[in-house]
Design a protein around this motif. Structure first.
Motif, PDB file in Angstrom:
ATOM      1  N   ILE A 132       0.825  -1.201   0.000  1.00 45.39           N
ATOM      2  CA  ILE A 132       0.000   0.000   0.000  1.00 45.39           C
ATOM      3  C   ILE A 132       0.864   1.257   0.000  1.00 45.39           C
ATOM      4  O   ILE A 132       0.480   2.295  -0.568  1.00 45.39           O
ATOM      5  CB  ILE A 132      -0.967   0.003   1.214  1.00 45.39           C
ATOM      6  CG1 ILE A 132      -1.941   1.185   1.093  1.00 45.39           C
ATOM      7  CG2 ILE A 132      -0.200   0.046   2.537  1.00 45.39           C
ATOM      8  CD1 ILE A 132      -3.037   1.167   2.137  1.00 45.39           C
ATOM      9  N   ILE A 133       2.063   1.192   0.624  1.00 46.00           N
ATOM     10  CA  ILE A 133       2.910   2.382   0.669  1.00 46.00           C
ATOM     11  C   ILE A 133       3.462   2.740  -0.709  1.00 46.00           C
ATOM     12  O   ILE A 133       3.942   3.863  -0.912  1.00 46.00           O
ATOM     13  CB  ILE A 133       4.053   2.232   1.693  1.00 46.00           C
ATOM     14  CG1 ILE A 133       4.966   1.065   1.350  1.00 46.00           C
ATOM     15  CG2 ILE A 133       3.496   2.091   3.098  1.00 46.00           C
ATOM     16  CD1 ILE A 133       6.193   0.961   2.265  1.00 46.00           C
ATOM     17  N   TRP A 134       3.394   1.816  -1.656  1.00 44.18           N
ATOM     18  CA  TRP A 134       3.830   2.116  -3.028  1.00 44.18           C
ATOM     19  C   TRP A 134       2.922   3.163  -3.651  1.00 44.18           C
ATOM     20  O   TRP A 134       3.379   4.047  -4.372  1.00 44.18           O
ATOM     21  CB  TRP A 134       3.835   0.836  -3.860  1.00 44.18           C
ATOM     22  CG  TRP A 134       4.487   0.962  -5.209  1.00 44.18           C
ATOM     23  CD1 TRP A 134       5.832   0.997  -5.476  1.00 44.18           C
ATOM     24  CD2 TRP A 134       3.824   1.050  -6.479  1.00 44.18           C
ATOM     25  NE1 TRP A 134       6.041   1.108  -6.824  1.00 44.18           N
ATOM     26  CE2 TRP A 134       4.837   1.139  -7.466  1.00 44.18           C
ATOM     27  CE3 TRP A 134       2.495   1.056  -6.878  1.00 44.18           C
ATOM     28  CZ2 TRP A 134       4.548   1.232  -8.836  1.00 44.18           C
ATOM     29  CZ3 TRP A 134       2.203   1.146  -8.238  1.00 44.18           C
ATOM     30  CH2 TRP A 134       3.216   1.237  -9.204  1.00 44.18           C
ATOM     31  N   THR A 135       1.628   3.066  -3.370  1.00 42.98           N
ATOM     32  CA  THR A 135       0.683   4.057  -3.896  1.00 42.98           C
ATOM     33  C   THR A 135       0.504   5.232  -2.940  1.00 42.98           C
ATOM     34  O   THR A 135       0.335   6.370  -3.378  1.00 42.98           O
ATOM     35  CB  THR A 135      -0.692   3.415  -4.172  1.00 42.98           C
ATOM     36  OG1 THR A 135      -1.146   2.722  -2.998  1.00 42.98           O
ATOM     37  CG2 THR A 135      -0.615   2.446  -5.329  1.00 42.98           C
ATOM     38  N   GLU A 136       0.552   4.978  -1.623  1.00 47.85           N
ATOM     39  CA  GLU A 136       0.281   6.035  -0.652  1.00 47.85           C
ATOM     40  C   GLU A 136       1.342   7.129  -0.656  1.00 47.85           C
ATOM     41  O   GLU A 136       1.026   8.295  -0.417  1.00 47.85           O
ATOM     42  CB  GLU A 136       0.182   5.439   0.764  1.00 47.85           C
ATOM     43  CG  GLU A 136      -1.088   4.671   1.031  1.00 47.85           C
ATOM     44  CD  GLU A 136      -2.299   5.588   1.111  1.00 47.85           C
ATOM     45  OE1 GLU A 136      -2.474   6.265   2.135  1.00 47.85           O
ATOM     46  OE2 GLU A 136      -3.064   5.627   0.130  1.00 47.85           O
TER      47      GLU A 136
END
Length: 376
Positions: free
Chosen positions: A201-205
């Protein structure tokens, strides 16, 4: 004491093991075939050999005790070797000095002191080291199979602890709110020198999804640059998790980066259209499309299903074909996610895809979506 060969009185001893005495180099050379089997090589001696051979260490003890195990990938290992080459070949630091620095637990501070004193501070390897000093933190003696029994998760997460508040250091990770767990994951990834996996999720966040991805190598270069922007904020500026988390919740991470980071880094963010919206802030579905198309481990997100035509697929085979088209599109050097987003909300995805991939067999009906929306 007496020489182990000729038995003459002597105070000289082997500089490596400090246990066997010799009256001079002649007796030491005579005894070498026997003594070499008993004299344990210090890791510093082996590292010096690697330096003069210009090879990355493969000895597990050397790698563990001198930071190579803390490097992510061959590029970081090469930079660390370059640092040691400068110390050993050009500043002429001996294996004994290097070992004593390591043994004192202050290897980093000794390296910085000698590089500054000897005018080696303009070296690119030294500049790299100043930004990646963590690779030489927490170095311990290698003890074979007994070495470091902590879990991968514990080792991966421990570097975040100094950046947590006293309260958050005492509570289980699972009890933190989702938003703070996301920040924790970013800190752990960045502090360990990694870039997020596409599935995370941190890839997009946190904007990694905005990086160019003409191919895997270019994608990694761009994402490494973004990681290094965060490293400046976290490591060099000392940004704590709570401060970053507040910016994440308020959608003001870009403001924080502008305030704390160098103008070169912040201008790079603007020039490359890096978007970091914040927790539960509306994000463009094109970035979810990138994540879905580039990974085989991400489920089809609902917004992508509607916005990018997957709802038009009547079979699983059609869905795979459409996903493959988008994957080729994203990896094309001419692709720009902003352009695809604008084509999406204008209802002109097919025209945009055809302009980038003119030789692909495309089915126009698969790219239809509800846009442009009618005025209510």
């Amino acid at each position: 004491m007496e020489c182990s060969v000729c038995k003459k009185p002597t105070a000289k001893r082997c500089s490596r093991c400090h246990t066997t005495y010799y009256c001079g180099t002649s007796c030491q050379k005579k005894d070498y075939p026997n003594h070499v089997r008993d004299c344990p090589s210090r890791t510093a001696d082996i590292l010096v050999k690697n330096v003069f051979a210009d090879t990355i260490p493969t000895n597990e003890a050397v790698r563990y005790e001198y930071g190579f195990c803390n490097c992510i990938g061959p590029l970081e290992e090469s930079n660390l070797l370059g640092l040691y080459i400068g110390l050993i070949k050009y500043i002429e630091i001996s294996a004994s000095e290097l070992h004593s620095w390591w043994n004192s637990g202050n290897l980093s501070s000794h390296i910085k002191k000698v590089c500054e004193e000897k005018g080696y501070n303009k070296s690119e390897y030294y500049k790299w080291f100043l930004e990646n000093e963590h690779v030489l933190q927490g170095l311990r003696k290698y003890e074979g199979k007994k070495t470091d029994k902590r879990s991968i998760i514990e080792k991966f997460s421990e570097k975040v602890i100094p950046y947590l508040s006293e309260h958050d250091q005492k509570v289980p990770f699972e009890s933190l709110p989702e938003s703070k767990r996301n920040v924790f994951a970013l800190y752990a990834t960045v502090l360990n020198g990694n870039i997020p996996g596409i599935e995370q999720i941190i890839w997009t966040e946190f904007g990694f999804c905005c990086c160019k991805y003409a191919d895997e190598f270019l994608g990694q270069i761009e994402e490494i640059r973004l990681r290094d922007v965060y490293r400046e904020l976290i490591i060099q500026k000392g940004c704590k998790v709570d401060e970053f988390h507040d910016a994440y919740l308020s959608g003001s991470i870009m403001d924080l980066l502008k305030k704390e980071c160098s103008s070169d880094n912040f201008n790079w963010l603007l020039e490359n259209k890096i978007e970091i919206k914040g927790y539960q802030k509306m994000k463009k579905s094109v970035y979810n499309l990138k994540q879905y198309a580039l990974s085989d481990a991400v489920d089809l997100p609902r917004p992508v299903n509607v916005d990018y035509g997957f709802m038009n697929c009547s079979t699983e085979d059609e869905r795979r074909q459409l996903k493959n088209i988008y994957r080729k599109l994203i990896k094309n050097p001419r692709f720009d996610p902003q352009d695809l987003h604008e084509a999406c909300i204008a209802g002109k995805i097919f025209d945009y895809v055809r302009s980038i991939l003119p030789n692909e067999a495309l089915k126009a009906n698969l790219f239809k979506n509800p846009y442009p929306l009618k005025d209510i």
